[in-house]
Design a protein around this motif. Structure first.
Motif, PDB file in Angstrom:
ATOM      1  N   VAL A   7       0.856  -1.175   0.000  1.00 43.92           N
ATOM      2  CA  VAL A   7       0.000   0.000   0.000  1.00 43.92           C
ATOM      3  C   VAL A   7       0.900   1.236   0.000  1.00 43.92           C
ATOM      4  CG1 VAL A   7      -1.750   1.274   1.278  1.00 43.92           C
ATOM      5  CG2 VAL A   7      -1.824  -1.222   1.219  1.00 43.92           C
ATOM      6  N   HIS A  25      -9.378   6.235  -7.523  1.00 45.48           N
ATOM      7  CA  HIS A  25      -9.958   5.455  -6.429  1.00 45.48           C
ATOM      8  C   HIS A  25      -8.983   4.377  -5.951  1.00 45.48           C
ATOM      9  CE1 HIS A  25     -14.163   7.011  -6.646  1.00 45.48           C
ATOM     10  NE2 HIS A  25     -13.656   7.450  -7.779  1.00 45.48           N
ATOM     11  N   GLU A  26      -7.711   4.725  -5.853  1.00 42.91           N
ATOM     12  CA  GLU A  26      -6.692   3.792  -5.384  1.00 42.91           C
ATOM     13  C   GLU A  26      -6.546   3.903  -3.871  1.00 42.91           C
ATOM     14  OE1 GLU A  26      -3.027   4.469  -7.482  1.00 42.91           O
ATOM     15  OE2 GLU A  26      -3.918   4.018  -9.417  1.00 42.91           O
ATOM     16  N   PHE A  27      -6.389   2.771  -3.233  1.00 48.94           N
ATOM     17  CA  PHE A  27      -6.216   2.717  -1.780  1.00 48.94           C
ATOM     18  C   PHE A  27      -4.827   3.267  -1.435  1.00 48.94           C
ATOM     19  CE2 PHE A  27      -5.315   0.586   2.252  1.00 48.94           C
ATOM     20  CZ  PHE A  27      -6.506   0.788   2.928  1.00 48.94           C
ATOM     21  N   LEU A 148      -9.490  -5.039   7.390  1.00 54.20           N
ATOM     22  CA  LEU A 148      -9.636  -3.858   6.536  1.00 54.20           C
ATOM     23  C   LEU A 148      -8.999  -4.087   5.177  1.00 54.20           C
ATOM     24  CD1 LEU A 148     -10.478  -0.879   6.212  1.00 54.20           C
ATOM     25  CD2 LEU A 148      -8.260  -0.261   7.194  1.00 54.20           C
ATOM     26  N   ARG A 149      -7.842  -4.672   5.182  1.00 58.48           N
ATOM     27  CA  ARG A 149      -7.163  -4.971   3.923  1.00 58.48           C
ATOM     28  C   ARG A 149      -7.993  -5.936   3.073  1.00 58.48           C
ATOM     29  NH1 ARG A 149      -0.956  -6.535   2.809  1.00 58.48           N
ATOM     30  NH2 ARG A 149      -1.204  -6.832   0.580  1.00 58.48           N
ATOM     31  N   ALA A 152     -10.831  -4.202   1.469  1.00 64.14           N
ATOM     32  CA  ALA A 152     -10.448  -3.282   0.402  1.00 64.14           C
ATOM     33  C   ALA A 152     -10.157  -3.993  -0.915  1.00 64.14           C
ATOM     34  CB  ALA A 152      -9.223  -2.486   0.827  1.00 64.14           C
ATOM     35  N   THR A 153     -10.047  -5.331  -0.878  1.00 62.10           N
ATOM     36  CA  THR A 153      -9.730  -6.064  -2.107  1.00 62.10           C
ATOM     37  C   THR A 153     -10.980  -6.441  -2.860  1.00 62.10           C
ATOM     38  OG1 THR A 153      -9.626  -8.150  -0.893  1.00 62.10           O
ATOM     39  CG2 THR A 153      -7.576  -6.969  -1.263  1.00 62.10           C
TER      40      THR A 153
END
Length: 153
Positions: A7, A25-27, A148-149, A152-153
């Motif tokens: 990240v 919209h990239e984390f 959370l990770r 987010a995927t």
């Protein structure tokens, strides 16, 4: 984002990179206080530093407003009593109707918050406090970040 994806951390003075990641919209992780390891990026510590970045750097101000009004923000390791953070959250809460926009989240030690504080944070600023225990060296924090990770995927 795959399991092996790193990240990207973006500093406060990387306005172009921050804007690009928001647009796509990239984390990413925002280092809101700067990055001491990056030459020329500076660290924001004093009230004067905060005023400079929030009031004199319009691009950063607009990017923050956009982030907070369009995306859910998760605070990890941030002091929610930071006066500039509170100022920004109050500005967003005042600028937009309470029933619009995303909710935000803050991971905090459950030993340091009361149910009344939890209720006020959400009602006043749309920040849901996520209580974790200090026990076991914040083991729950690792579990939260892994979840959370995965989300987010």
């Amino acid at each position: 984002m795959s399991a092996g994806t790193i990240v990207k951390a973006v500093g406060v003075k990387d306005e172009g990179e921050l804007q690009r990641r928001l647009f796509k919209h990239e984390f990413f992780i925002l280092k809101a206080h700067g990055d001491a390891q990056r030459t020329g990026n500076g660290v924001i510590l004093t009230e004067r530093d905060y005023r400079e970045i929030l009031y004199r750097q319009r691009a950063y101000q607009h990017l923050l407003t956009g982030m907070f009004s369009m995306f859910s923000i998760v605070f990890v390791g941030a002091s929610m009593n930071d006066p500039e953070m509170r100022l920004l959250l109050n500005y967003i809460a005042d600028a937009y109707p309470q029933d619009s926009g995303p909710n935000h989240y803050a991971v905090m030690a459950k030993e340091e918050i009361t149910s009344v504080e939890q209720e006020r944070w959400f009602k006043d600023l749309k920040v849901q406090l996520i209580p974790i225990s200090k026990d076991d060296d914040y083991a729950e924090l690792t579990e939260f970040l892994v979840a959370l990770r995965a989300a987010a995927t």
